[in-house]
Write a protein that holds these residues in place. Structure first.
Motif, PDB file in Angstrom:
ATOM      1  N   GLN A  63     -81.637 -46.298  59.432  1.00 13.47           N
ATOM      2  CA  GLN A  63     -81.449 -45.375  60.817  1.00 13.47           C
ATOM      3  C   GLN A  63     -81.904 -45.733  61.576  1.00 13.47           C
ATOM      4  N   TYR A  64     -81.120 -45.622  63.015  1.00 14.86           N
ATOM      5  CA  TYR A  64     -82.011 -46.184  64.202  1.00 14.86           C
ATOM      6  C   TYR A  64     -81.915 -45.104  65.221  1.00 14.86           C
ATOM      7  N   PRO A  65     -83.758 -44.462  66.248  1.00 12.15           N
ATOM      8  CA  PRO A  65     -84.739 -45.128  65.978  1.00 12.15           C
ATOM      9  C   PRO A  65     -84.718 -44.848  64.507  1.00 12.15           C
ATOM     10  N   ASN A  66     -86.253 -45.211  64.085  1.00 13.87           N
ATOM     11  CA  ASN A  66     -87.306 -44.846  63.330  1.00 13.87           C
ATOM     12  C   ASN A  66     -86.609 -45.161  62.243  1.00 13.87           C
ATOM     13  N   PRO A  67     -86.722 -47.091  61.818  1.00 12.50           N
ATOM     14  CA  PRO A  67     -85.857 -47.242  61.123  1.00 12.50           C
ATOM     15  C   PRO A  67     -86.609 -47.208  59.591  1.00 12.50           C
ATOM     16  N   GLN A  68     -86.045 -47.177  58.383  1.00 14.04           N
ATOM     17  CA  GLN A  68     -86.911 -47.049  57.345  1.00 14.04           C
ATOM     18  C   GLN A  68     -86.486 -48.387  56.154  1.00 14.04           C
ATOM     19  N   GLY A  69     -87.479 -48.890  55.757  1.00 15.65           N
ATOM     20  CA  GLY A  69     -87.577 -49.806  55.054  1.00 15.65           C
ATOM     21  C   GLY A  69     -87.151 -49.152  53.492  1.00 15.65           C
ATOM     22  N   LYS A  70     -87.007 -49.941  52.522  1.00 16.20           N
ATOM     23  CA  LYS A  70     -86.626 -48.922  51.243  1.00 16.20           C
ATOM     24  C   LYS A  70     -87.426 -50.024  50.045  1.00 16.20           C
ATOM     25  N   LEU A  71     -87.164 -50.337  49.260  1.00 17.46           N
ATOM     26  CA  LEU A  71     -87.645 -50.625  47.551  1.00 17.46           C
ATOM     27  C   LEU A  71     -86.732 -49.931  46.626  1.00 17.46           C
ATOM     28  N   VAL A  72     -85.960 -50.581  46.165  1.00 12.72           N
ATOM     29  CA  VAL A  72     -85.252 -49.766  45.196  1.00 12.72           C
ATOM     30  C   VAL A  72     -84.844 -50.062  43.862  1.00 12.72           C
ATOM     31  N   SER A  73     -84.763 -49.274  43.203  1.00 10.99           N
ATOM     32  CA  SER A  73     -84.738 -50.158  41.759  1.00 10.99           C
ATOM     33  C   SER A  73     -83.645 -48.693  41.150  1.00 10.99           C
ATOM     34  N   VAL A  74     -83.589 -49.323  39.867  1.00 11.86           N
ATOM     35  CA  VAL A  74     -82.241 -48.447  38.769  1.00 11.86           C
ATOM     36  C   VAL A  74     -83.532 -47.993  37.452  1.00 11.86           C
ATOM     37  N   LEU A  75     -83.346 -46.496  37.356  1.00 14.00           N
ATOM     38  CA  LEU A  75     -83.822 -46.623  36.223  1.00 14.00           C
ATOM     39  C   LEU A  75     -83.699 -46.305  34.747  1.00 14.00           C
ATOM     40  N   SER A  76     -82.103 -46.137  35.326  1.00 17.62           N
ATOM     41  CA  SER A  76     -80.989 -45.871  34.237  1.00 17.62           C
ATOM     42  C   SER A  76     -79.721 -46.530  34.725  1.00 17.62           C
ATOM     43  N   GLY A  77     -79.066 -47.070  33.271  1.00 16.91           N
ATOM     44  CA  GLY A  77     -77.848 -47.715  34.533  1.00 16.91           C
ATOM     45  C   GLY A  77     -77.837 -49.206  34.972  1.00 16.91           C
ATOM     46  N   GLU A  78     -76.490 -49.401  35.604  1.00 14.76           N
ATOM     47  CA  GLU A  78     -76.777 -50.438  36.790  1.00 14.76           C
ATOM     48  C   GLU A  78     -76.136 -50.282  37.820  1.00 14.76           C
ATOM     49  N   VAL A  79     -76.331 -51.244  38.836  1.00 16.93           N
ATOM     50  CA  VAL A  79     -75.593 -50.767  40.506  1.00 16.93           C
ATOM     51  C   VAL A  79     -75.673 -52.616  41.087  1.00 16.93           C
ATOM     52  N   LEU A  80     -74.613 -52.572  41.932  1.00 11.84           N
ATOM     53  CA  LEU A  80     -74.519 -53.077  42.355  1.00 11.84           C
ATOM     54  C   LEU A  80     -75.843 -52.812  44.766  1.00 11.84           C
ATOM     55  N   ASP A  81     -76.154 -53.125  44.462  1.00 10.57           N
ATOM     56  CA  ASP A  81     -76.959 -53.135  45.333  1.00 10.57           C
ATOM     57  C   ASP A  81     -76.857 -54.120  46.615  1.00 10.57           C
ATOM     58  N   VAL A  82     -76.945 -53.719  47.657  1.00  9.04           N
ATOM     59  CA  VAL A  82     -76.237 -54.637  48.931  1.00  9.04           C
ATOM     60  C   VAL A  82     -77.324 -54.168  50.625  1.00  9.04           C
ATOM     61  N   ALA A  83     -78.119 -55.005  51.329  1.00  6.05           N
ATOM     62  CA  ALA A  83     -78.523 -54.736  52.381  1.00  6.05           C
ATOM     63  C   ALA A  83     -77.486 -55.799  53.671  1.00  6.05           C
ATOM     64  N   VAL A  84     -77.305 -55.226  54.667  1.00 12.66           N
ATOM     65  CA  VAL A  84     -76.568 -55.887  55.563  1.00 12.66           C
ATOM     66  C   VAL A  84     -77.353 -56.407  56.433  1.00 12.66           C
ATOM     67  N   ASP A  85     -77.589 -56.690  57.466  1.00 12.44           N
ATOM     68  CA  ASP A  85     -77.955 -57.269  58.460  1.00 12.44           C
ATOM     69  C   ASP A  85     -77.752 -56.725  59.372  1.00 12.44           C
ATOM     70  N   VAL A  86     -78.613 -55.561  60.084  1.00 14.61           N
ATOM     71  CA  VAL A  86     -77.506 -55.338  61.806  1.00 14.61           C
ATOM     72  C   VAL A  86     -78.696 -54.893  62.688  1.00 14.61           C
ATOM     73  N   ARG A  87     -79.722 -55.453  62.468  1.00 14.82           N
ATOM     74  CA  ARG A  87     -80.854 -56.312  63.750  1.00 14.82           C
ATOM     75  C   ARG A  87     -79.943 -57.182  64.923  1.00 14.82           C
ATOM     76  N   LYS A  88     -79.717 -56.201  65.824  1.00 11.99           N
ATOM     77  CA  LYS A  88     -79.379 -57.269  67.193  1.00 11.99           C
ATOM     78  C   LYS A  88     -80.187 -58.426  67.362  1.00 11.99           C
ATOM     79  N   ASN A  89     -79.759 -60.042  67.583  1.00 11.28           N
ATOM     80  CA  ASN A  89     -79.893 -61.278  67.620  1.00 11.28           C
ATOM     81  C   ASN A  89     -80.851 -62.246  66.260  1.00 11.28           C
ATOM     82  N   SER A  90     -80.448 -60.978  66.590  1.00 12.12           N
ATOM     83  CA  SER A  90     -81.059 -61.544  63.890  1.00 12.12           C
ATOM     84  C   SER A  90     -79.573 -63.463  63.877  1.00 12.12           C
ATOM     85  N   PRO A  91     -80.227 -64.475  63.433  1.00 13.83           N
ATOM     86  CA  PRO A  91     -79.471 -65.281  62.829  1.00 13.83           C
ATOM     87  C   PRO A  91     -78.934 -64.576  61.613  1.00 13.83           C
TER      88      PRO A  91
END
Length: 185
Positions: A63-91
């Motif tokens: 989300q932008y504007p109004n960005p969301q931070g998230k704390l994620v977990s899996v209660l049952s089963g298994e996932v591959l969880d991914v984050a991608v840096d989309v912040r302008k000027n980030s190294p």
């Protein structure tokens, strides 16, 4: 609890302390003071739960504007969880990191504001939980193409099941500066 920094500044893997015996287990899945001491000093305002079948891929959303931070977990089963840096000027702009989350390993993944987020289900089904720092605002939501070749995520899934919205995700290179959050060190 053990906190592991990832190559993307602010993204953290959390291994909560789990107390178990023959009856089951107990763990804290959120303690504001303890997480603040670990560098996750946020307030959550929304809690979400989803259930998905094998090979369902949800994301990559931000989300932008109004960005969301998230704390994620899996209660049952298994996932591959991914984050991608989309912040302008980030190294690390355009870089990704991922972690396998499962009901068995009980790991959590903190994805701060300014990152796109998604996951793919590796087990037959998965129950996915996430706490959000801001309310969902559909008018602010963006979908980054799950298989953007410039990002190169290895999803470990050859034929993911995608929603219509996720099939229409955009390449990161097509987002204007006005559509992306700004990196602030």
């Amino acid at each position: 609890m053990k906190v592991i920094d990832t190559p993307l500044l602010g993204c953290k893997i959390i291994e909560p302390q789990v107390f178990g015996d023959e009856r089951g287990f107990f763990m804290e899945n959120w303690n504001r003071q303890r997480y603040a001491e670990a560098g996750i000093d946020v307030g959550f305002v929304q809690s979400n739960l989803s259930s998905s079948a094998k090979d369902v891929l949800r994301g990559l959303h931000f989300q932008y504007p109004n960005p969301q931070g998230k704390l994620v977990s899996v209660l049952s089963g298994e996932v591959l969880d991914v984050a991608v840096d989309v912040r302008k000027n980030s190294p690390t702009f355009g870089s990704w990191t991922g972690v396998v989350l499962s009901g068995e390993n009980k790991k959590q993944f903190y994805v701060p504001e300014g990152f796109a987020h998604g996951f793919v289900v590796l087990s037959d089904t998965a129950m996915f939980s996430y706490l959000c720092t801001r309310l969902y605002a559909p008018e602010c939501e963006h979908s980054l193409l799950w298989n953007d070749p410039a990002i190169g995520i290895d999803w470990s899934c050859d034929a993911p099941q995608l929603s219509a919205k996720d099939q229409q995700g955009r390449l990161l290179s097509t987002f204007s500066d006005a559509e992306l959050p700004v990196f602030t060190p």
